[in-house]
Every structure is written in structure tokens, then in C-alpha cells.
Design a protein around this motif. Structure first.
Motif, PDB file in Angstrom:
ATOM      1  N   GLY B 176      40.353  50.959  36.727  1.00  0.00           N
ATOM      2  CA  GLY B 176      41.610  51.505  37.259  1.00  0.00           C
ATOM      3  C   GLY B 176      41.525  52.955  37.718  1.00  0.00           C
ATOM      4  N   THR B 177      40.319  53.528  37.720  1.00  0.00           N
ATOM      5  CA  THR B 177      40.215  54.929  38.166  1.00  0.00           C
ATOM      6  C   THR B 177      40.169  55.022  39.688  1.00  0.00           C
ATOM      7  OG1 THR B 177      37.809  54.843  38.005  1.00  0.00           O
ATOM      8  CG2 THR B 177      38.992  55.687  36.084  1.00  0.00           C
ATOM      9  N   VAL B 178      39.687  53.972  40.337  1.00  0.00           N
ATOM     10  CA  VAL B 178      39.617  54.011  41.800  1.00  0.00           C
ATOM     11  C   VAL B 178      40.918  53.438  42.382  1.00  0.00           C
ATOM     12  CG1 VAL B 178      38.241  53.368  43.816  1.00  0.00           C
ATOM     13  CG2 VAL B 178      37.118  53.680  41.607  1.00  0.00           C
ATOM     14  N   ILE B 179      41.418  52.386  41.747  1.00  0.00           N
ATOM     15  CA  ILE B 179      42.677  51.779  42.180  1.00  0.00           C
ATOM     16  C   ILE B 179      43.621  51.724  40.978  1.00  0.00           C
ATOM     17  CG2 ILE B 179      43.775  49.742  43.207  1.00  0.00           C
ATOM     18  CD1 ILE B 179      40.971  49.035  44.351  1.00  0.00           C
ATOM     19  N   PRO B 180      44.475  52.720  40.822  1.00  0.00           N
ATOM     20  CA  PRO B 180      45.408  52.687  39.699  1.00  0.00           C
ATOM     21  C   PRO B 180      46.439  51.573  39.899  1.00  0.00           C
ATOM     22  CG  PRO B 180      45.879  54.555  41.132  1.00  0.00           C
ATOM     23  CD  PRO B 180      44.638  53.910  41.658  1.00  0.00           C
ATOM     24  N   SER B 181      47.052  51.146  38.824  1.00  0.00           N
ATOM     25  CA  SER B 181      48.005  50.027  38.951  1.00  0.00           C
ATOM     26  C   SER B 181      49.252  50.441  39.733  1.00  0.00           C
ATOM     27  CB  SER B 181      48.371  49.471  37.579  1.00  0.00           C
ATOM     28  OG  SER B 181      48.695  50.527  36.712  1.00  0.00           O
ATOM     29  N   THR B 182      49.420  51.737  39.903  1.00  0.00           N
ATOM     30  CA  THR B 182      50.566  52.207  40.691  1.00  0.00           C
ATOM     31  C   THR B 182      50.292  52.156  42.201  1.00  0.00           C
ATOM     32  OG1 THR B 182      49.658  54.399  40.391  1.00  0.00           O
ATOM     33  CG2 THR B 182      51.478  53.787  38.946  1.00  0.00           C
ATOM     34  N   ASP B 183      49.077  51.787  42.576  1.00  0.00           N
ATOM     35  CA  ASP B 183      48.676  51.907  43.980  1.00  0.00           C
ATOM     36  C   ASP B 183      49.544  51.081  44.933  1.00  0.00           C
ATOM     37  OD1 ASP B 183      46.316  52.971  45.730  1.00  0.00           O
ATOM     38  OD2 ASP B 183      46.671  50.908  46.378  1.00  0.00           O
ATOM     39  N   ASN B 184      49.728  49.825  44.618  1.00  0.00           N
ATOM     40  CA  ASN B 184      50.596  48.979  45.434  1.00  0.00           C
ATOM     41  C   ASN B 184      51.007  47.780  44.593  1.00  0.00           C
ATOM     42  OD1 ASN B 184      48.936  46.432  46.170  1.00  0.00           O
ATOM     43  ND2 ASN B 184      47.513  48.116  46.584  1.00  0.00           N
ATOM     44  N   LYS B 185      51.989  47.049  45.041  1.00  0.00           N
ATOM     45  CA  LYS B 185      52.575  45.969  44.241  1.00  0.00           C
ATOM     46  C   LYS B 185      51.530  44.937  43.811  1.00  0.00           C
ATOM     47  CE  LYS B 185      56.691  42.969  44.203  1.00  0.00           C
ATOM     48  NZ  LYS B 185      57.480  43.645  43.149  1.00  0.00           N
ATOM     49  N   HIS B 256      45.806  34.629  46.334  1.00  0.00           N
ATOM     50  CA  HIS B 256      44.579  35.273  45.879  1.00  0.00           C
ATOM     51  C   HIS B 256      44.805  36.764  45.989  1.00  0.00           C
ATOM     52  CE1 HIS B 256      40.481  37.015  46.665  1.00  0.00           C
ATOM     53  NE2 HIS B 256      40.284  36.394  45.529  1.00  0.00           N
ATOM     54  N   SER B 257      44.768  37.447  44.849  1.00  0.00           N
ATOM     55  CA  SER B 257      45.073  38.870  44.878  1.00  0.00           C
ATOM     56  C   SER B 257      44.111  39.612  43.976  1.00  0.00           C
ATOM     57  CB  SER B 257      46.527  39.082  44.440  1.00  0.00           C
ATOM     58  OG  SER B 257      46.896  40.406  44.681  1.00  0.00           O
ATOM     59  N   ALA B 258      43.004  40.015  44.559  1.00  0.00           N
ATOM     60  CA  ALA B 258      41.937  40.656  43.788  1.00  0.00           C
ATOM     61  C   ALA B 258      42.063  42.171  43.856  1.00  0.00           C
ATOM     62  CB  ALA B 258      40.580  40.234  44.340  1.00  0.00           C
ATOM     63  N   VAL B 259      41.425  42.807  42.892  1.00  0.00           N
ATOM     64  CA  VAL B 259      41.222  44.256  42.976  1.00  0.00           C
ATOM     65  C   VAL B 259      39.729  44.499  42.794  1.00  0.00           C
ATOM     66  CG1 VAL B 259      41.543  46.445  41.748  1.00  0.00           C
ATOM     67  CG2 VAL B 259      43.519  45.004  42.261  1.00  0.00           C
ATOM     68  N   VAL B 260      39.164  45.257  43.712  1.00  0.00           N
ATOM     69  CA  VAL B 260      37.735  45.556  43.661  1.00  0.00           C
ATOM     70  C   VAL B 260      37.547  47.065  43.680  1.00  0.00           C
ATOM     71  CG1 VAL B 260      35.520  45.301  44.831  1.00  0.00           C
ATOM     72  CG2 VAL B 260      37.165  43.402  44.853  1.00  0.00           C
ATOM     73  N   GLU B 261      36.877  47.573  42.653  1.00  0.00           N
ATOM     74  CA  GLU B 261      36.618  49.012  42.574  1.00  0.00           C
ATOM     75  C   GLU B 261      35.114  49.254  42.593  1.00  0.00           C
ATOM     76  OE1 GLU B 261      39.805  51.051  39.831  1.00  0.00           O
ATOM     77  OE2 GLU B 261      39.117  49.237  38.812  1.00  0.00           O
ATOM     78  N   LEU B 262      34.678  50.125  43.471  1.00  0.00           N
ATOM     79  CA  LEU B 262      33.256  50.470  43.534  1.00  0.00           C
ATOM     80  C   LEU B 262      33.088  51.955  43.258  1.00  0.00           C
ATOM     81  CD1 LEU B 262      32.139  48.805  46.928  1.00  0.00           C
ATOM     82  CD2 LEU B 262      32.522  47.706  44.707  1.00  0.00           C
ATOM     83  N   ILE B 263      32.060  52.281  42.485  1.00  0.00           N
ATOM     84  CA  ILE B 263      31.763  53.682  42.238  1.00  0.00           C
ATOM     85  C   ILE B 263      30.285  53.906  42.522  1.00  0.00           C
ATOM     86  CG2 ILE B 263      31.663  55.507  40.490  1.00  0.00           C
ATOM     87  CD1 ILE B 263      34.026  53.435  39.264  1.00  0.00           C
ATOM     88  N   ALA B 264      30.022  54.701  43.550  1.00  0.00           N
ATOM     89  CA  ALA B 264      28.633  55.031  43.875  1.00  0.00           C
ATOM     90  C   ALA B 264      28.408  56.472  43.444  1.00  0.00           C
ATOM     91  CB  ALA B 264      28.371  54.858  45.363  1.00  0.00           C
ATOM     92  N   LEU B 265      27.641  56.637  42.373  1.00  0.00           N
ATOM     93  CA  LEU B 265      27.375  57.989  41.882  1.00  0.00           C
ATOM     94  C   LEU B 265      26.331  58.671  42.770  1.00  0.00           C
ATOM     95  CD1 LEU B 265      27.554  57.209  38.064  1.00  0.00           C
ATOM     96  CD2 LEU B 265      29.270  58.344  39.488  1.00  0.00           C
ATOM     97  N   GLU B 266      25.974  59.884  42.437  1.00  0.00           N
ATOM     98  CA  GLU B 266      25.142  60.697  43.330  1.00  0.00           C
ATOM     99  C   GLU B 266      23.921  59.934  43.877  1.00  0.00           C
ATOM    100  OE1 GLU B 266      24.168  64.558  41.825  1.00  0.00           O
ATOM    101  OE2 GLU B 266      22.613  64.861  43.340  1.00  0.00           O
ATOM    102  N   GLY B 267      23.822  59.927  45.192  1.00  0.00           N
ATOM    103  CA  GLY B 267      22.656  59.329  45.842  1.00  0.00           C
ATOM    104  C   GLY B 267      22.583  57.815  45.780  1.00  0.00           C
TER     105      GLY B 267
END
Lengths: 256, 479
Positions: B176-185, B256-267
Motif C-alpha cells: 500500500g505504499t505505492v497505491i494507498p487505499s485512498t487512491d481511488n474507489k 476484475h479489480s487488481a492492484v499492482v505495486e512495483l518497487i524498483a530500488l536503486e539501479g
């Protein structure tokens, strides 16, 4: 050359574009091995004639007959006309993004040869024809006419002709937009293609292409009709004096 | 043939687009589920889900909180508000658990489910060119496996539920750090009832050379599938993840209502490829977002076929200096379909660059929209932005809209923007047919050519599959 067979014959062809008659009865016989040129000023109907003969849906042939090697072609859709041996080099070839020259030509040649045909010679054939037209090998993997200069497009039209090797080629203003070097290369390609079994109909406004591709017959088109025919000297006369004298002589105007 | 006749003919040929979907993908399985909840959404349903999963309390609280946000939030005001208004949240099943335990061998998966994935070619793909596979059926992942050598390198690839159980600390840190639950319905809905999805962690410096794949299958009518995916690529690592989706054809709708969060750290480098081919009764409302840190690269390669309404705008937040983002999306909108797809890039650091390429094909009365946002913050100097939108219309009723937005708050930015709408025109068809190709062959060549910038980015097997899908969709033309 009178012993040769008639390859392509037009009988009193009339063409309409958006209900306006633009070709008003053209008859012509091209025998195997002959080069004909139709010359005429802008708007005289010469491009309409070549588009209509290839089967462009916007150009309706309202009456007349056209035969390729004795077969009537007017009932055929464009792809059948092509497979029957007719070819049109376009004045303004369209871009087809995402489709490479090689893939397109392979698909086209396969359509000509049939689905079961052996295509193992294709790569070699393409390479050879490209080299002959001084087309950089990288063009094989470029998208068809996408971002090509005017001259490159015309060369690739001639390349398509060389690969498909039609019986009868209509070349619509193939010289327009070419510098002198490109003109020489393109003419070389046309001459290389030409042999005793095929025929060429050059449609052009200017005479300069005819310095390199020698026509057997020159026809002048005015107002949708062929009003005068002669040998190569007719082209030179047109180059020197323009079309006015033909208009005066025939009492016709250039525009349809 | 007159122009209108030609267009009518073209419409007739193309009306058969995906018409064999029902037999190829749209088959239904008889069901004998371990657990099938009741229709409708409530705090009781959320509590049931979290209890069945035996989750830590913080997650349960997140879910309940998200449900309240979902209730409070209005429906999106963009996209297709009419179709959105037709979603009946009370008629949806929010949780169906097909089998009690996930399996690591196809032999242990119940036959009717295994057959489904067999038909979809998943086990075969797994054998041939994948590093790991996750197969989700309704709410949960029923099969999961990963190659041993990847495990040895410390790569974690699990379904999200197992991820939470086995790596709670990582999930808690990033969830939930990339897409918080407040982002959209729909992000709040997903947070409330999420189930399944993938959890991936790639340790520093590890290069996962072959793709990991998840396949999402909806089987039941009025099903709601809410997978949740979280991918973390640690410093200098690389990973390519692929997802595919299909569902049976029903007369009433599924969600179908997915949430996908990606985190690419340095490099780090993440490529996320989607090829979805949902049945035409699926609402596909997905939130996808990535954060790219210093010198990291994120690429979304997003192919949307099928569904009734898709609203999806993969986003990349470039938060570290030198980060790079690329979004390449295609959408194919056929009869009665609306693909509202797009892309978002937020430049929030200097020397960042992004490229958006959107391609859409609309045919019959299909509608494809591009909705995009590029935001360049004040501090994001020496930034490069490129946006290219291409729409291809087939038939006179097809519709394409473009809604590009650029907000650029500094002057040291190089922006390129191009938008084009073209028709499969009579002239183009004439040109190709004059070389001996039939009209159908010519049309297919034009469509494949249009898609080429996308298909060339796919692994070969998927490019072949996509071309085949398009060919099938164009079939009837092919004879």
C-alpha cells in the motif's frame, strides 16, 4: 515487331470518378516486348486511366474492355489482376507502418506463387534486385515507404516490379520527384526488367524519363482521350513545344 | 465497390473478431469449491476473508479501513461512467476458494482445474521457458512453483497470501505504499477484499534471466477477482514478470479489480508484461503503479484485448535521479467494448526520462480511449518526455478518443508528443491488393503492422500468441 502477340489491349475505355467522366474512350494495343508512353499535361486523365486499370475502387470503368494475354480483366478485383500479371507502380506509394519491405514482398510473392510454393529463393532474389537498384540492404527490414524519401519510394516501387515480374507494367509518373542520379537508377531498373515477353506503359508528364527508357510508341493524352500517336520523336517535340500545338491541332483542351 | 460498401464488407469480416472466444477460452468448469461465500460486500465478508486466511491483525484493520474508504468514495468521474454505473456490487461474489491448499505439482490440482490450465497452455509454457508459474483460479492461487536455482539465489516468488504469511516484515514495509487505499474507489475495494496475486522479491544484484508468470482465471459467474501483486526489485536486480488473464462467457458481468505495486530500488530493472484477453462480460478496473528509484528502470508492457470495460492507466513515479520509465500499451476494442487505457508518469527527480507509446484499434462500434498524464515537478530538471499515441479505426462506427495531459513545472525538459488517428483506408487496401494480396490478407497485414512496435517487445512465444489472437479476431476475413 508485328509478328509478336498482343499482350495488353484496351478497347474504348471510359472511366468515371465521382460521377465525372475523366477518360473518354481510350483504345490501345501493347504487344509483347513493347514500351508505350502516354504523355499528357496535368488533369488529362492519364493517372485515372492507370488507377482504373489496376482496379482502384474510386475509379469506375463505365464501359470498354481490357484484356491481358487475351483474358478480360475488368471483372477481376485488384489482387486477381495482379496475380494475372498486371502491375501498377504508384505515383504516390502509401506507407504501411510496421510491415517490413521484406515481409511485404514475401507475402506478395507468395500470393503470386500460391500457398504451397517454395520460397527458399526469396532472400537471394530480394538481395539481388535491391543491389541492382542501389537500394541499401537495410531497407529490407524497414517499414514499407514509412519515412522514405520520394526517390526511395519510387525505387521500392520498381523493386516490387522486379520481384513480382509482371507481364504488363503500368508506371504512373515514376520519374516525378527524382533527381538525375535516382532517375538513372530507376530507368536502369525498368530497362533491366524489360524483355521480349513483357510490356510497359509509361505514364508521364515529362519527356526526360524517355531519354533513358526508349519507348516504341508515344501517345498524347488530352481531355481523357489519346489524340495523337507516334514514335519517340513525338516525345521530343512535346518537350520542345509543350502541349499547346496539340491542343490547337486537335481543337481539344488538356483538362477533362 | 463504393467506400461504404467496402466498409460494410470490412465490418462484416471483422464482426467475427474473437468469436470463437467461447470455445477457446470461454468454457466453464463445473464447480465444487472448498468455500464459496455469499453475494455482496460488508464488513462481515471482509472479516470472513481475513479469518479464513488467518492474517495478522494489522492487515485485517487495513481491510476494514479500506472498506469504509470504498463506501465513502464516489465512482470515478472519467472513463465510462454509464458502464461503471451498471456495476451491481451487491450481486458479486467477493471470495471463492476453489481448493483448500495450494499445490506445487499439477498432479495434485483437481482435474477440472488442471484441465483448464492445460487448455490455456500454462504447464507447457512453464516447462519451456518460464522461471516460475503462479496459477490463480477465482480468489486463490491453486498452483505455484519456481525453479530451484532461483530459490537458491534468494528470489522469492509466492502468491500474495503466502507472501504475507512467510515474509510479513517485507509485505508490511511496502504494502500500500505505492497505491494507498485512498487512491481511488477500486483501489480501496481491492485493499478491502484482496486475495491472491503475486509477491516477488529479488535480492540485490540478482538477475532473473527467464520470466516469471502468473495466470489469472475467473470461472464463476458474477465473480469478483481482486488479486494483489507486489514486486520489489532490490538494488541492481532485474526481473521480468508476465501475467495473462481469461474468463468464461456469461450473460451477466464479473469484476476484475487488481492492484499492482512495483518497487524498483536503486539501479534495478522491472518489466511487467500483461496480455489479457478477458471475456466480454468482464469489467476490468485495475490500478497499476510503480516507483522507480535512482537509476532504476520500470517498463509496463500492457496488452488489452477483450473485457466489456477496461479502465487501466499503468503509472510510473520516477523518484530517484536518472530513473527511467517506459509504458507501451495496446488496446483492441471490438463490438460493444470500451478500452479506456492510458499511462501516467510522474517525474519527481532530475535527469529522469520516460516514454509512453499507446496504440489502439477500434472496430465496429468499439471504443478505445487514451487517457494520459505526464507530470514533471519543479526539481525534475534535465528530463526527457516522449508520448506517442496511435489509433487505428476499422469501420465507420469505430471510435477513438485521446485525453493527454501534460503538467510541466520547469523549463529544462525535452518533450516530444505525437498523436495520430488513421483508418484502414481504401487506399491502403488498394495498394496492398494491387500486389496480389487478398483484401483479408492485406487488412491483417495492416493491423499486424500497426501492432508491431508492441509485439516486438514480447517474448517470442507471446508475440506469436498475440499475433494468433489478432488473426483469430480478424478471422472470417481469412477464410
Amino acid at each position: 515487331m508485328s509478328h509478336r502477340t498482343t499482350l495488353f489491349e484496351l478497347k474504348d475505355i471510359h472511366v468515371e470518378v465521382e460521377d465525372k467522366e475523366v477518360v473518354k474512350g481510350v483504345s490501345l494495343k501493347v504487344k509483347a516486348g513493347e514500351v508505350h508512353a502516354i504523355m499528357g499535361p496535368n488533369g488529362s486523365g492519364k493517372s485515372s486511366l492507370s488507377n482504373a486499370l489496376m482496379g482502384h475502387p474510386g475509379y469506375e470503368i463505365t464501359s470498354g474492355e481490357a484484356y491481358l494475354q487475351g483474358h478480360s480483366i475488368l471483372e477481376m478485383p485488384p489482387d486477381e489482376r495482379s496475380r494475372a500479371g498486371l502491375f501498377l507502380a504508384f505515383q504516390y506509394p502509401l506507407a504501411v507502418p510496421g510491415v517490413t519491405v521484406a515481409n511485404f514482398l514475401r507475402a506478395a510473392l507468395k500470393a503470386h506463387r500460391g500457398p504451397e510454393a517454395d520460397m527458399s529463393d526469396f532472400r537471394r532474389l530480394l538481395k539481388r534486385e535491391m543491389a541492382a537498384l542501389s537500394i541499401d540492404p537495410s531497407f529490407a527490414t524497414r517499414y514499407l515507404n514509412d519515412g522514405f524519401s520520394g526517390g526511395e519510394k519510387k525505387r521500392v516501387e520498381i523493386l516490387q516490379m522486379s520481384v513480382l515480374n509482371p507481364k504488363m507494367a503500368l508506371l504512373d509518373e515514376t520519374d516525378s520527384g527524382l533527381d538525375i542520379d535516382a532517375l538513372k537508377t530507376v530507368s536502369g531498373g525498368i530497362n533491366r526488367f524489360h524483355n521480349a515477353d513483357n510490356g510497359i506503359l509509361l505514364v508521364t508528364h515529362y519527356q526526360r524519363l524517355l531519354n533513358y527508357v526508349q519507348p516504341d510508341f508515344v501517345h498524347v493524352m488530352l481531355g481523357g482521350r489519346l489524340v495523337k500517336s507516334g514514335g519517340p520523336e513525338l516525345a521530343l517535340k512535346l518537350e520542345e513545344n509543350g502541349y499547346d500545338w496539340v491542343e490547337q491541332e486537335t481543337g481539344l483542351t488538356a483538362e477533362v | 465497390m463504393s467506400e461504404s460498401e467496402a466498409i460494410r464488407q470490412q465490418n462484416a469480416d471483422l464482426s467475427r473478431l474473437n468469436e470463437d472466444y467461447a470455445t477457446r477460452y470461454g468454457f466453464r468448469d463445473p464447480v465444487d469449491y472448498f468455500h464459496k461465500g455469499a453475494r455482496g460486500l460488508s464488513h462481515e465478508v471482509v472479516e470472513m476473508i481475513t479469518r479464513m486466511k488467518n492474517e495478522p491483525r494489522w492487515m485485517a484493520e487495513r481491510r476494514h479501513e479500506a472498506l469504509d474508504i470504498f463506501y465513502a468514495k464516489p465512482m470515478p468521474k472519467w472513463g465510462n461512467t454509464k458502464l461503471l454505473g451498471e456495476i451491481d456490487f451487491d450481486n458479486i461474489y467477493y471470495f471463492m476458494k476453489p481448493i483448500e491448499n495450494q499445490q506445487a505439482s499439477w498432479d495434485d490440482v483437481p482435474e477440472y482445474i488442471r484441465k483448464t490450465f492445460d487448455k490455456l497452455g500454462i504447464p507447457e509454457a512453464e516447462k519451456n521457458f518460464l522461471g516460475g508459474v503462479s496459477a490463480q483460479y477465482e480468489s486463490e492461487v491453486v498452483y505455484h512453483s519456481m525453479k530451484e536455482d532461483l530459490k537458491k539465489q534468494g528470489v522469492i516468488f509466492l502468491d500474495m497470501d503466502s507472501g504475507l504469511r512467510e515474509h510479513e516484515e517485507i509485505v508490511r514495509k511496502y504494502f500500500g505504499t505505492v497505491i494507498p487505499s485512498t487512491d481511488n474507489k477500486f483501489a480501496s475495494l481491492n485493499t478491502a477484499v484482496w486475495s491472491g496475486g503475486s509477491f516477488i522479491y529479488v535480492p540485490p544484484g540478482v538477475d532473473v534471466k527467464i520470466p516469471l508468470q502468473a495466470y489469472f482465471r475467473i470461472n464463476a459467474e458474477n465473480m469478483g477477482q481482486f488479486e494483489r501483486t507486489l514486486i520489489i526489485a532490490d538494488k541492481g536486480s532485474r526481473v521480468h514478470y508476465i501475467e495473462g488473464c481469461t474468463a468464461p462467457v456469461y450473460s451477466t458481468d464479473s469484476l476484475h479489480s487488481a492492484v499492482v505495486e512495483l518497487i524498483a530500488l536503486e539501479g534495478a530493472y522491472i518489466r511487467y508484461t500483461t496480455i489479457q484477453n478477458w471475456a466480454r462480460n468482464i469489467y476490468n478496473l485495475v490500478t497499476k503503479r510503480a516507483t522507480a528509484h535512482k537509476n532504476a528502470t520500470v517498463e509496463w508492457v500492457d496488452g488489452n484485448l477483450g473485457s466489456r470495460l477496461t479502465m487501466k492507466y499503468p503509472c510510473i513515479q520516477l523518484v530517484g535521479e536518472g530513473a527511467r520509465g517506459e509504458i507501451l500499451s495496446v488496446a483492441f476494442a471490438g463490438v460493444d467494448q470500451h478500452q479506456d487505457a492510458g499511462a501516467k508518469v510522474i517525474h519527481a527527480a532530475p535527469r529522469t526520462s520516460s516514454r509512453i507509446t499507446s496504440k489502439s484499434i477500434s472496430k465496429d462500434n468499439g471504443r478505445a480511449s487514451y487517457r494520459g498524464l505526464v507530470k514533471v515537478h519543479k526539481n525534475a530538471v534535465n528530463t526527457k518526455v516522449s508520448v506517442e499515441c496511435d489509433a487505428l479505426l476499422i469501420g465507420e462506427d469505430a471510435r477513438s478518443d485521446t485525453y493527454p495531459t501534460m503538467e510541466i513545472d520547469n523549463e529544462q525538459v525535452r518533450v516530444e508528443h505525437e498523436a495520430r488517428v488513421s483508418k484502414v483506408a481504401e487506399e491502403q487496401l488498394f495498394y496492398l491488393t494491387s500486389r496480389g494480396l487478398s483484401e483479408d490478407e492485406a487488412r491483417l497485414l495492416i493491423v499486424n503492422g500497426f501492432m508491431e512496435p508492441f509485439t516486438k517487445e514480447l517474448p517470442l512465444e507471446y508475440a506469436v500468441e498475440l499475433n494468433r489472437l489478432i488473426e483469430l479476431e480478424m478471422e472470417g476475413s481469412i477464410g
